[in-house]
Design a protein around this motif. Sequence first.
Motif, mmCIF file in Angstrom:
data_model
loop_
_atom_site.group_PDB
_atom_site.id
_atom_site.type_symbol
_atom_site.label_atom_id
_atom_site.label_comp_id
_atom_site.label_asym_id
_atom_site.label_seq_id
_atom_site.Cartn_x
_atom_site.Cartn_y
_atom_site.Cartn_z
ATOM 1 N N MET A 68 -7.474 -4.850 8.508
ATOM 2 C CA MET A 68 -6.314 -3.958 8.569
ATOM 3 C C MET A 68 -5.775 -3.963 9.995
ATOM 4 S SD MET A 68 -4.744 -2.183 6.297
ATOM 5 C CE MET A 68 -5.816 -2.082 4.886
ATOM 6 N N VAL A 81 -0.470 4.295 8.508
ATOM 7 C CA VAL A 81 -1.252 5.186 7.645
ATOM 8 C C VAL A 81 -1.537 6.497 8.380
ATOM 9 C CG1 VAL A 81 -3.362 5.441 6.282
ATOM 10 C CG2 VAL A 81 -2.260 3.207 6.432
ATOM 11 N N GLY A 107 4.861 1.814 3.261
ATOM 12 C CA GLY A 107 4.038 0.737 2.688
ATOM 13 C C GLY A 107 4.894 -0.356 2.065
ATOM 14 N N LYS A 129 -2.588 0.387 10.494
ATOM 15 C CA LYS A 129 -3.376 1.620 10.643
ATOM 16 C C LYS A 129 -2.502 2.749 11.198
ATOM 17 C CE LYS A 129 -7.925 -0.365 11.531
ATOM 18 N NZ LYS A 129 -8.697 -0.867 12.650
ATOM 19 N N VAL A 167 -5.756 2.571 0.750
ATOM 20 C CA VAL A 167 -6.153 1.735 1.888
ATOM 21 C C VAL A 167 -7.646 1.436 1.813
ATOM 22 C CG1 VAL A 167 -6.301 1.603 4.401
ATOM 23 C CG2 VAL A 167 -4.353 2.707 3.333
ATOM 24 N N ILE A 220 0.877 -1.185 0.000
ATOM 25 C CA ILE A 220 0.000 0.000 0.000
ATOM 26 C C ILE A 220 0.907 1.226 0.000
ATOM 27 C CG2 ILE A 220 -1.696 1.304 1.361
ATOM 28 C CD1 ILE A 220 -3.027 -1.144 0.367
#
Length: 292
Positions: A227, A235, A249, A232, A216, A210
């Motif tokens: 996830m 992100v 990622g 998380k 996402v 990602i």
Amino acid sequence: MKIKDLLSKEKLTISFEVFPPKTESGFDSVKHATEEIAKLCPAFMSVTYGAGGGTSKYTLDIAKNIKERYGVPTLAHLTCVSSTKDTVREKISAIKEAGIENVMALRGDVPAGLENADRSLWDYRYAIDLVKELKETNPDFCIGGACYPEIHPESENQREDIKRLKEKVDAGCDFLTTQMFFDNNLLYNFLYKAREGGIWVPVIPGVMPITNANQVERAMKLSGSFMPQRFKSIVDKFGHSPEAMKQAGIAYATDQIIDLYANGITNVHVYSMNKPDVAEKIKSNLLDILGS
Ligand code: FAD
């Protein structure tokens, strides 16, 4: 070369997935991106197939080009849901004529508006119907099938999903590739259940790097994947910064692959999404491991 013959039992192999352009105008840039990925000499490359049918020609054009120019074995995806036998047979003949030996036999998603159609009238209701067709008409193809560590969204439970998967494998799948997942424990659990359910063909885990925050939500919607909090947090921390998110990622996906290999999994498929820089970075992160 057939994928079933190139999968390794000892060394780590990496394969990459690309997707064809939707229209002619995008063809050259996709062709260029897939060629850059082919130059990384992956074990094989898979080329997806647009269920709407618009990109089926490009699937073959891209797969053929990679195979002929770079000698990389290719896997052409093919979906069958709501298609007629004649259409599917034409597409199978085209794959054969293109000299492609590997076919990913998929059902595809039921097109919008046909969810409540009478499926008993369809020539193909499930991927198993396509697997049978391929086996009957072209027994020389090496056939792949899709599987879902977190179960297919339409399945009631994992036991039912694995029962159906076993039927599909018994109909003629030589190997399986998994839907993306972000927690390796889900994969290990699935593999255990699959083996318990009598599925012994190679299962190639699919890992998706990602590389931006928008991906996402898309990836989760598409795959229904869980996830993990660890992801998380990445992100949350880096999502606003494209370069940092990309690096994080790729590092996360690399880490997943290393953990898979450390736990005995030797063939990993990377959803590289026509991004040569991402594919290159994954490969360079693993250089010493691939050579070990
Ligand atoms: P199936 O194996 O037919 O399974 C679909 C559902 O039906 C499952 O819930 C299964 O348990 C159930 N089922 C199967 N047989 C029976 C039966 N006899 N009776 C009752 N239930 C049954 N989509 C594209 O459009 N193009 C692509 O290129 C593409 N590539 C993919 C690659 C991978 C590795 C994966 C994991 C998915 C891919 N997809 C692609 C998405 C895929 O088409 C969808 O997930 C689709 O909804 C299911 O396809 P399938 O081949 O897994 O279907």
